[in-house]
Design an enzyme around this catalytic site. Sequence first.
Site, PDB file in Angstrom:
ATOM      1  N   GLY A 151      -4.453   3.968  -8.419  1.00 33.72           N
ATOM      2  CA  GLY A 151      -4.787   4.278  -9.678  1.00 33.72           C
ATOM      3  C   GLY A 151      -3.926   5.324 -10.280  1.00 33.72           C
ATOM      4  O   GLY A 151      -4.038   5.653 -11.403  1.00 33.72           O
TER       5      GLY A 151
ATOM      6  N   ASP B 211     -10.105   3.999  -1.856  1.00 31.18           N
ATOM      7  CA  ASP B 211     -10.931   3.277  -1.118  1.00 31.18           C
ATOM      8  C   ASP B 211     -12.276   3.456  -1.144  1.00 31.18           C
ATOM      9  O   ASP B 211     -13.109   4.631  -1.617  1.00 31.18           O
ATOM     10  CB  ASP B 211     -10.524   3.540   0.183  1.00 31.18           C
ATOM     11  CG  ASP B 211      -9.118   3.459   0.822  1.00 31.18           C
ATOM     12  OD1 ASP B 211      -8.358   2.705  -0.072  1.00 31.18           O
ATOM     13  OD2 ASP B 211      -8.773   3.678   1.799  1.00 31.18           O
TER      14      ASP B 211
ATOM     15  N   ASP C  98       0.607  -1.248   0.147  1.00 34.70           N
ATOM     16  CA  ASP C  98       0.034   0.116  -0.224  1.00 34.70           C
ATOM     17  C   ASP C  98       0.856   1.148  -0.211  1.00 34.70           C
ATOM     18  O   ASP C  98       1.702   1.487   1.063  1.00 34.70           O
ATOM     19  CB  ASP C  98      -0.959  -0.056   1.270  1.00 34.70           C
ATOM     20  CG  ASP C  98      -2.040   0.938   1.260  1.00 34.70           C
ATOM     21  OD1 ASP C  98      -2.186   1.807   0.272  1.00 34.70           O
ATOM     22  OD2 ASP C  98      -2.929   0.608   2.038  1.00 34.70           O
TER      23      ASP C  98
END
Length: 747
Positions: A543, A564, A500
């Site tokens: 993205g 999210d 992440d």
Amino acid sequence: MKSSYTYFTRLLILLLLATTARTAFAQNGKFINLKTGKFITGDQPEWKSPNFDDTQWKAAQIGEVWQTQGFPDYHGYAWYRIKVVIPSSLKKEAYWRDSLRIHLAHVNDADETFLNGKLIGKTGAFPTDKGGYQSKWPAVRNYHVAANSDIIKWDKENVIVVRVYDGGGSGGIFMGQPFIDMLEKFDGIRFNQQAIKFLTGKKGVRKLQLQNSFNTTITGVFKYSIIDDVTGKAIENKQFQVKLAPLSDKLFSVVFPHREGIKLQYSFTEKVSGKKAAFAEIAPYILTPQEKLTPVINGPALVGVHPGSPVIIRIPVSGARPLTYKVSNLPDGLTLDKTTGIITGQLTKAGDYKLQIQVSNQYGNNKGTFTIKAGDRIALTPPMGWNSWNCWGLNVSEEKVKSSANAMIDKRLTDYGWSYINVDDGWQAPARATDGEILPNEKFPDMKALGDELHNEGLRFGIYSSPGAKTCGGYLGSLGHEVQDMATYFKWGVDYLKYDLCSYTDNTAGDTTLFAQQKPYQLMGNELKKYPRDIIYSICQYGIGDVWKWGRQMNGNLWRTTEDITDTWESLYSIGFSQVNNAKYAGPGGWNDPDMLILGMVGWGENLHQTGLTPYEQYTHISLWSLLSAPLLIGCDMSKLDDFTLNLLKNREVIAIDQDELGKQAERVFDNGKFQVWVKPLADGGTGVGIFNLNSKFATYTFNPADLKIKNISSMRDVWNQQAISYNGKSIMFNIPPHGVRLIKLK
């Protein structure tokens, strides 16, 4: 100030939400919407002063994430200043006149809120606080000030200042329209929904707990209505006189027809003021046929492995237990447990191995083919499993992970191909070992033992990290320790890594090159490939830089395409229906990831609640994700899976569309603003079609397969009902629920 803050603390305790409580934060009587304000990134204590000159700050929409307002890659501290005149009529026209409510919706992730320079509330903890950063973004911010407090400037300009810290993902004040109003006594009413029970005779029953969360008696009238959502006509109306003692509750049972198109409306009218608390829900309904007692072999029907890597396959079969498994053509190096259907071992040679499977029980038997492709690709179909974040957030623990794994088996989700158990953020110790090795915290006493336990059940073990120094939750990331961390994950038996972006943006400030985005993911991807283990690589960077165009080159198996997701129609719509320019980049080995599923009991760490999606929208959610060939990761509390949610997760024909071997992502072929049609080619020559109603009411869509240039149709099938649709070769009309879907298969 002291008396006001003590009052706030006492009232906030009374307002804590009960688990599964449905609370409608609607404005009472007169109210003031907080739509715009001033915004700046950074952190300076003088910004809280009501007299601070903010003319150079950027104008901002309150209620929208800052990523859509000119700060797409920013995480960290930011401040809002909202100036508003609060009229005394707000207080005079209220009945209770007890306290002013400042409703800020959700704030990601921690905040301090000031009114005219005085602190009126704080949720979460900042990195500089004792004990460190603690995200509390799921909590709705409802701050209260006593109406007689001198903090409030009635009929004059007031300044609301919100200091925010965003640890990752979406940032700011969002997911709702902030407002100011007066708190009323009926705001103490909570409608707590208990799980729906589906009865024989096509009926369902909703148990509803009416709760008084205030420390004062509330008297009034409770009403419920059962409405036909298609016609808008009432099927049944009932009302009850209710007296609720302080902090007490009363249980009601609402029996309704079990079918699509039933709305349940509830209201409570407080006796003295006449003010009303109300909400409505669409009654859940099950479309998936009841499971057969005879064995049924479900998908996925193939798996990719690397030669030399451990093989763990749990054959997905539904049917009454016990089952006996038999596999022909099982290659050397692999063994089958005939009672569990778990295949383990190792393949040394590349090749396609077609296994002939036979499963039997006391009711019959079933045969099928399962293919193991040993080569250079894994994730030949999108991964299916569970991730801890959307329910447990940073409160994840080994106990909760094991409970989720047990539920996946006990509730027979493994019978339909669900296999990954992924631990998201919050597992890391605050410091590394002296040699730099990453360590789990006290909630995870033995990561390797946890992985071994999952593997013994035929499940796969996932974990989470960040290429930055810190994760989104403020825990240790992998920056500077990539080689060492990958070695540790291999030692623990990890099968899935979610990586992440989070604090890595601190290292790319001002660098907008594509190389800056790719570098950390290429680094970890290269490390991952060095090990003889099939580790799914999930690139989570929202993205940025059109990751779908290059994620596969980083050795990625899936890549997040958006911010999210949250459990609202607005979030589902903006994320799911935006996947229109990336279809050609998805396929076996690498998949576009529109984020995890928002079904069941979610809450991101606390205040678990039933998803905010209607049943119609939940059918759309699963249908669209399956058409998109999206990874399917359950995000709810697995121990509280109800019959309706299981019906969404255990439909073999819907899952087959997601897990189709051809691996084509659906493309949108029609959009008129009211309806969208998405089409997905399938390996058997068929076509999956999703017709989505974007209207807020039931609406009719006339479907003509000729518009899709599909000729010689031999059959049309309702995928959710698993039934043939009568088709005469011409157009067919579908009456589709609001925000709902008709998922069909053409051959």
